[in-house]
Write a protein that holds these residues in place. Structure first.
Motif, PDB file in Angstrom:
ATOM      1  N   PRO A 231       0.663  -1.080  -0.084  1.00 15.86           N
ATOM      2  CA  PRO A 231       0.044   0.017   0.123  1.00 15.86           C
ATOM      3  C   PRO A 231       0.916   1.499  -0.047  1.00 15.86           C
ATOM      4  N   PHE A 232       1.949   1.261   0.635  1.00 14.63           N
ATOM      5  CA  PHE A 232       2.514   2.354   0.711  1.00 14.63           C
ATOM      6  C   PHE A 232       3.992   2.632  -0.253  1.00 14.63           C
ATOM      7  N   MET A 233       4.584   1.594  -0.690  1.00 14.40           N
ATOM      8  CA  MET A 233       5.715   1.955  -1.392  1.00 14.40           C
ATOM      9  C   MET A 233       5.620   1.360  -3.083  1.00 14.40           C
ATOM     10  N   LYS A 234       4.773   0.262  -3.158  1.00 11.40           N
ATOM     11  CA  LYS A 234       4.890  -0.292  -4.576  1.00 11.40           C
ATOM     12  C   LYS A 234       4.621   0.643  -5.709  1.00 11.40           C
ATOM     13  N   GLY A 235       3.733   1.630  -5.348  1.00 15.11           N
ATOM     14  CA  GLY A 235       3.567   2.655  -6.511  1.00 15.11           C
ATOM     15  C   GLY A 235       4.660   3.671  -6.728  1.00 15.11           C
ATOM     16  N   LEU A 236       5.618   3.634  -5.926  1.00 13.82           N
ATOM     17  CA  LEU A 236       6.690   4.793  -6.040  1.00 13.82           C
ATOM     18  C   LEU A 236       7.671   4.236  -7.083  1.00 13.82           C
ATOM     19  N   ASN A 237       7.730   2.891  -7.223  1.00 19.03           N
ATOM     20  CA  ASN A 237       8.576   2.446  -8.406  1.00 19.03           C
ATOM     21  C   ASN A 237      10.003   2.461  -7.823  1.00 19.03           C
ATOM     22  N   LEU A 238      10.346   2.156  -6.698  1.00 20.04           N
ATOM     23  CA  LEU A 238      11.672   2.346  -6.070  1.00 20.04           C
ATOM     24  C   LEU A 238      12.796   1.374  -6.759  1.00 20.04           C
ATOM     25  N   SER A 239      13.797   1.953  -7.076  1.00 15.60           N
ATOM     26  CA  SER A 239      14.723   1.203  -7.954  1.00 15.60           C
ATOM     27  C   SER A 239      15.682   0.276  -6.895  1.00 15.60           C
ATOM     28  N   CYS A 240      15.563   0.316  -5.678  1.00 15.74           N
ATOM     29  CA  CYS A 240      16.367  -0.491  -4.670  1.00 15.74           C
ATOM     30  C   CYS A 240      16.253  -1.830  -4.801  1.00 15.74           C
ATOM     31  N   LYS A 241      17.321  -2.636  -3.945  1.00 17.59           N
ATOM     32  CA  LYS A 241      17.159  -3.986  -3.759  1.00 17.59           C
ATOM     33  C   LYS A 241      16.006  -4.177  -2.615  1.00 17.59           C
ATOM     34  N   ILE A 242      15.404  -5.138  -2.711  1.00 17.63           N
ATOM     35  CA  ILE A 242      14.240  -5.277  -1.580  1.00 17.63           C
ATOM     36  C   ILE A 242      14.221  -6.892  -0.970  1.00 17.63           C
ATOM     37  N   ILE A 243      14.196  -6.789   0.382  1.00 22.85           N
ATOM     38  CA  ILE A 243      14.000  -8.086   1.206  1.00 22.85           C
ATOM     39  C   ILE A 243      12.826  -7.923   1.710  1.00 22.85           C
ATOM     40  N   PHE A 244      11.983  -9.084   1.600  1.00 24.48           N
ATOM     41  CA  PHE A 244      10.700  -9.284   2.528  1.00 24.48           C
ATOM     42  C   PHE A 244      11.035 -10.150   3.519  1.00 24.48           C
ATOM     43  N   GLN A 245      10.895  -9.874   4.710  1.00 26.86           N
ATOM     44  CA  GLN A 245      11.187 -10.457   5.816  1.00 26.86           C
ATOM     45  C   GLN A 245      10.562 -11.835   6.218  1.00 26.86           C
ATOM     46  N   GLU A 246       9.253 -11.910   5.888  1.00 29.58           N
ATOM     47  CA  GLU A 246       8.448 -12.709   6.013  1.00 29.58           C
ATOM     48  C   GLU A 246       8.817 -13.926   5.269  1.00 29.58           C
ATOM     49  N   GLU A 247       9.477 -13.849   4.225  1.00 24.86           N
ATOM     50  CA  GLU A 247      10.064 -15.031   2.974  1.00 24.86           C
ATOM     51  C   GLU A 247      11.031 -15.867   3.886  1.00 24.86           C
ATOM     52  N   PHE A 248      11.551 -15.416   4.899  1.00 25.89           N
ATOM     53  CA  PHE A 248      12.527 -16.101   5.719  1.00 25.89           C
ATOM     54  C   PHE A 248      12.064 -16.511   7.095  1.00 25.89           C
ATOM     55  N   GLY A 249      10.838 -16.383   7.441  1.00 27.49           N
ATOM     56  CA  GLY A 249      10.421 -16.685   8.488  1.00 27.49           C
ATOM     57  C   GLY A 249       9.228 -15.804   9.417  1.00 27.49           C
TER      58      GLY A 249
END
Length: 371
Positions: free
Chosen positions: A40-58
């Motif tokens: 809801p807060f970041m996807k629409g900003l088209n950020l060019s950074c690398k991203i880690i989604f914490q929940e994918e790791f536990g």
């Protein structure tokens, strides 16, 4: 003698978009967050950074298993700045990701000389409880050791702590309740700490007053009023973080560590289990010390008698979220003594900043009363 210290620069923005306008994000950045915040807060900003989604790791509290899986994912990844947007799990893991390269969490548990800061660190809390964005602490559950490992080093101080009230709206009510109660505990324990100073008292008392008054709004007008006090509670959590980052916490946190580590109880919830019972023990042993000032403050806010103010506080907190019995988490009665011995033998560094010293037998009594 050092009296007071605030290391991160502290910023506040209304939205995450406003944050990016002041802190441009690019391909040299690593963003650590969770999808329910990102969408809801970041996807629409088209950020060019690398991203880690914490929940994918536990899921749940940050653990050595989670950290090691993320280290494997980021090995060889080039980034100069870590931006953490999340709760305590995201923030504490991100503190480790800002360090000079290491192979596993266990490696830095056993060799603090490897805790060397290498990358810039920006911390943006999405809960209103940990205060970790302004502290030098990182707490990681060791699955192997069946407890939490608390690390307190200057390398874990952020360069910037950023408050964005908009992000608190993502919290389910349960976690809002636990995290804000945790912030209250930070304020109370640091106010009562023997390491407290007039400076930490200012921040601790501001946090206590703000949170208790906010809880009264919810208790009297309903959970939907949460939106009216979220910004205040977020700021109060930050105040409490500044206070306990300087003065420390005490027996509540020490007692909570084994429960949280062994039974995977969220940090705020595990602290909540012991909070009022520890206050009762403190008051029974030394009612004329600094706790007298705390009770006077709470008496004024809760409009009650000093003699029953801790019970009135407990009643209020139960209206925010009902407290459980220790047995409800799966804890067995024969573990009461074992847990008390573990706290007394292994967590003296935390117990040292308790309002008053507590004997091993008193720690066991507190647990038994809550069982």
């Amino acid at each position: 003698m050092s009296k007071f210290r605030i290391v991160p620069d502290i910023y506040e923005f209304d939205t995450f978009k406003e944050f990016t306008e002041n802190f441009p994000i690019d391909k040299e950045d690593l963003l650590v967050t969770q999808r329910f915040i990102y969408e809801p807060f970041m996807k629409g900003l088209n950020l060019s950074c690398k991203i880690i989604f914490q929940e994918e790791f536990g899921n749940g509290e940050p653990s050595d298993v989670m950290v090691d899986a993320i280290l494997k994912k980021t090995k060889g990844m080039s980034y100069k700045r870590v931006i953490a947007v999340g709760g305590g799990t995201v923030i504490d893991i991100s503190k480790l990701l800002s360090l000079k390269s290491f192979e596993s969490a266990e490696e830095i548990f056993d060799d603090p000389s490897k805790i060397i800061r290498e990358k810039e660190l920006i911390l943006i809390p999405t809960t209103c409880g940990t205060g970790s964005e302004v502290t030098r602490s990182a707490i990681i559950t060791s699955v192997q050791r069946k407890t939490k490992v608390r690390m307190a080093y200057d390398a874990y101080f952020a360069d910037a702590a950023v408050l964005i009230p908009q992000l608190i709206s993502t919290l389910p009510y349960r976690f809002f309740a636990y995290s804000s109660i945790d912030a209250l505990i930070h304020g109370v324990e640091s106010f009562l700490s023997p390491n407290a100073t007039p400076y930490t008292d200012i921040f601790a008392m501001a946090a206590i007053r703000t949170i208790v008054k906010s809880f009264l709004v919810i208790a009297n007008e309903g959970q939907e009023k949460r939106k009216d006090i979220e910004k205040d509670v977020l700021l109060a959590s930050n105040y409490a973080g500044i206070s306990f980052g300087n003065a420390g916490c005490g027996a509540v946190h020490a007692l909570a560590f084994p429960l949280s580590g062994r039974y995977h109880v969220a940090h705020g919830e595990s602290n909540y289990q012991f909070f009022c019972e520890v206050l009762r023990k403190y008051y029974s042993k030394n009612p004329e010390g600094k706790i007298k000032n705390l009770c006077k403050c709470l008496t004024e806010i809760l409009n009650c008698n000093t003699d029953n103010v801790i019970d009135e506080l407990s009643n209020l907190l139960n209206k925010i979220w009902p407290v459980k019995k220790l047995r409800d988490f799966g804890m067995r009665e024969n573990e009461i003594k074992e847990f008390a011995e573990e706290v007394y033998n292994e967590l003296q560094s935390v117990l040292a900043t308790s309002y008053i010293p507590l004997a091993k037998e008193e720690l066991e009594e507190i647990k038994r009363n809550l069982y």
